[in-house]
Design an enzyme around this catalytic site. Structure first.
Site, PDB file in Angstrom:
ATOM      1  N   THR A 160      38.579  24.021  62.500  1.00  0.00           N
ATOM      2  CA  THR A 160      38.452  25.009  63.590  1.00  0.00           C
ATOM      3  C   THR A 160      38.406  24.238  64.916  1.00  0.00           C
ATOM      4  OG1 THR A 160      36.049  25.117  63.309  1.00  0.00           O
ATOM      5  CG2 THR A 160      37.357  26.821  62.219  1.00  0.00           C
ATOM      6  N   THR A 197      26.775  20.937  54.999  1.00  0.00           N
ATOM      7  CA  THR A 197      27.381  20.911  56.327  1.00  0.00           C
ATOM      8  C   THR A 197      28.197  22.171  56.512  1.00  0.00           C
ATOM      9  OG1 THR A 197      28.791  19.734  57.863  1.00  0.00           O
ATOM     10  CG2 THR A 197      29.531  19.819  55.599  1.00  0.00           C
ATOM     11  N   GLU A 284      31.407  18.236  68.978  1.00  0.00           N
ATOM     12  CA  GLU A 284      32.080  18.825  70.139  1.00  0.00           C
ATOM     13  C   GLU A 284      31.754  18.048  71.418  1.00  0.00           C
ATOM     14  OE1 GLU A 284      32.721  23.364  68.512  1.00  0.00           O
ATOM     15  OE2 GLU A 284      30.876  22.881  69.567  1.00  0.00           O
ATOM     16  N   SER A 412      37.388  33.132  73.952  1.00  0.00           N
ATOM     17  CA  SER A 412      38.441  33.584  74.877  1.00  0.00           C
ATOM     18  C   SER A 412      39.767  32.924  74.554  1.00  0.00           C
ATOM     19  CB  SER A 412      38.014  33.290  76.307  1.00  0.00           C
ATOM     20  OG  SER A 412      37.728  31.920  76.465  1.00  0.00           O
TER      21      SER A 412
END
Lengths: 412, 412
Positions: A160, A197, A284, A412
């Site tokens: 992802t 995880t 991230e 978004s």
């Protein structure tokens, strides 16, 4: 998220070559669930007789696929795995349960097994109904094209917000026979695994009874996926599933496992840690991988809690992003953990250089080697609490503008 | 940090006019401890007979000033307060204890009291020795210039990364007499108070015995400072101290307080909440103030834990920064709290609009009012767990690039 053209993590490692695992065929397809122009549906099919083990999120609000897998695990048998990316099928009520049942039924019919022998996982946005008719419509073509070689595509198909695909391979000896373990993982944000995880799937050709397999997996997970954190947020979908196809020709392993599996356990542990560290490396916005060692705690459990308190501190993580060896924030994180600690006994090292000893800065402390270490991609922190023999090691990444960029506009 | 010319928080509120409190004189001076060109040393002197109450950080690694105040509090009497900004005097070992003792002795000599009647607080960088000779050198001039009017300067003098000064005033009736309560606070990062906040000092002209004062303060703190979080990081210096000078002419208050203090308690609670919300409004990088209401939990304690889990989730806070009412992340945060929750009973509202009810999206859910609410400066989230009658309310702010900017280079 994938499709946003995030720059690849500077901490990325190359995808290893993954050999075929006897008894496993796999593949991916574009089912159009959320992403455009990329495979988002992954399937694995396992030989008859495959045993299975799994550990799952401790979230009190798990996704429907996690509920399904927990129930399916009881029989200890698996014939297929179906994973979709882009929609987590979490907080979707009855529609979520229906989606799971329909997907398992469709896969079972193609494979020729019971629905309860199909394992399922979903990852992506939470709270949106999974359009499972897209999954079931894509399954026949996906199933028809499975081969033993498509591990790299599977590693990409489950991504992802990941910026690089994650896989690992190890071999081990059971008796005189060499067996192979291969696994893939995905995960980048919402990473603070609590028994598992985000998603990781591991397969081996070894023939291991389900109870022994489960014991090995739980033990390996405690030292790997449960020792990483990106942002302290535990996912509702965490799943780590291990399949053993039993195609290798080694002596019979008893239900309780035992000494015969010693080398297998070593290899499995190494593979799980490899995958877990790849997840931390793809945290991230990560620019630095951080290893935190805590020693001298009253117990190992206490050491783990202190290490996680440091690893989850936004102030420690932003300091490291700024290449600042700010040990004051480390002291703060030790203090807030609530675990036994005596301020005046604490010592702190960065990159092997002791900055603070026995509750204060080291006399004549020379910052130069620490400054040099902080500029690197891998930062190592050691905290000795000076109380006992408990120790723990965990990994995290720094907190940067990239994390805000990615998560301030995820949907978004 | 102060001196870096951070833009003032868009959530800032104006500094109220703070009247003189009978029995309190105060002032500030530039002692040059760390900052250049601004006052960094604050002093308050209290009339003889002043009683005192305090709550402090639960950190296992508190600063030397916190240790000092805890010991001083036992006698329940105060004559002075000295606060420096720029250096927290934490993790400084014997040098830290020496600095505290020297500062208290110097202040006591000027005021004509015992050192143990001097309260101390330090805020700023952790782990660096406090140059207390700069404090003691500045104290005589500071002491000579104290007046009852200088609350605004004091509110500014204790700031570190704060972008606006924080003060609050309330009045209350004790018997037929009106008493006044005034307080200042500082705090912006490392905010997850655990019995107190960063620093807050409150004074009243009421005459209240120390035990009653302590009970009121502990109760008020639980509903205010302990209900805010900026970044989940609990400071080593959290201190909230309340001084009662006893100059007001009201009937005698018994040691146990009681009904006579009902209106005072109401006013104190309101003042503490006012100050706590100002801290949340000045959260590092904050663009939005977030109020989180949790209802339907099994107990109030459980509701508080769930609310704090939501308030501390980086993924919830970045979503709100991105004006995305991502309820999936709220579900995640409920789940990771570990508190009793049933996924299929959870309902979530944003700005009063129910988005999800009973474990799934509301049929025909219209996003428009929620989107409009998310664009505002104040965001309100309500989560009903549907289990019991426990409820809680906490406040936090969003997580933005500003937080990374401020904390990635704090010491530089």
């Amino acid at each position: 998220m994938a499709g946003k053209d995030l720059p690849v993590s500077p901490l990325a490692v190359p995808l290893p070559e993954v050999p075929a695992i006897a008894g496993v065929s796999l593949g991916v397809i574009e089912a159009g669930i959320r992403y455009k122009g990329r495979a988002d549906l992954t399937m694995m099919v396992f030989a008859p007789g495959t045993t299975v083990a799994g550990v799952f999120t401790k979230s009190r609000c798990p996704g429907a696929p996690v509920d399904w897998c927990r129930a399916a695990l009881k029989a200890g048998r698996a014939r297929a795995l179906v994973v979709n990316a882009g929609n987590a099928n979490v907080f979707t009520g009855k529609a979520g349960r229906d989606a799971v049942a329909a997907t398992a039924a469709a896969a079972a019919e193609l494979v020729g097994c019971k629905p309860r022998e199909v394992f399922l996982a979903s990852t992506g946005v939470i709270g949106e109904t999974l359009p499972h008719e897209k999954l079931t419509a894509a399954l026949p073509a996906l199933h028809a094209a499975l081969t033993p070689e498509r591990w790299p595509e599977a590693a990409r198909g489950i991504m992802t917000t990941d910026t690089f695909p994650k896989a690992a391979v190890r071999t081990a000896r059971i008796g005189d026979t060499t067996v192979t373990i291969a696994g893939i993982a995905k995960g980048s944000g919402m990473i603070a695994p609590d028994m598992a995880t985000m998603l990781s799937f591991v397969a081996t050709d070894a023939k291991i009874p389900a109870p022994a397999l489960q014991a090995l997996l739980a033990k390996g997970c405690a030292k790997s996926f449960n020792c990483i954190t990106v942002d302290s947020d535990t996912s509702t979908s965490d799943s780590l599933v291990l399949f053993a196809t039993g195609q290798a020709k080694h002596p019979r392993v008893p239900a309780e496992g035992g000494a015969m599996l010693k080398d297998f356990a070593r290899a499995l542990d190494a593979l799980l840690l490899d995958l877990a560290l790849q997840v931390a490396r793809d945290g991230e916005g990560a620019q630095k991988l951080i290893e935190i060692n805590v020693t001298g705690a009253t117990t190992a459990r206490s050491a783990h809690k202190v290490a996680m308190s440091i690893a989850n501190s936004p102030l420690v993580k932003t300091a490291i992003a700024g290449e600042d060896a700010n040990w004051g924030r480390i002291v703060m994180a030790v203090g807030k953990s609530g675990e036994p600690a005596d301020r005046d006994l604490i010592s702190i090292a960065v990159g092997g250089t002791w900055m603070a000893k026995d509750g204060g800065v080291v006399p004549g402390y020379d910052e130069a080697p620490v400054v040099a270490h902080m500029k690197g991609r891998e930062v190592e922190i050691t905290v000795d609490l000076g109380l006992g023999r408990g120790k723990a090691r965990v990994w995290t990444c720094d907190l940067t503008h990239g994390y805000i960029d990615i998560n301030g506009s995820y949907r978004s």
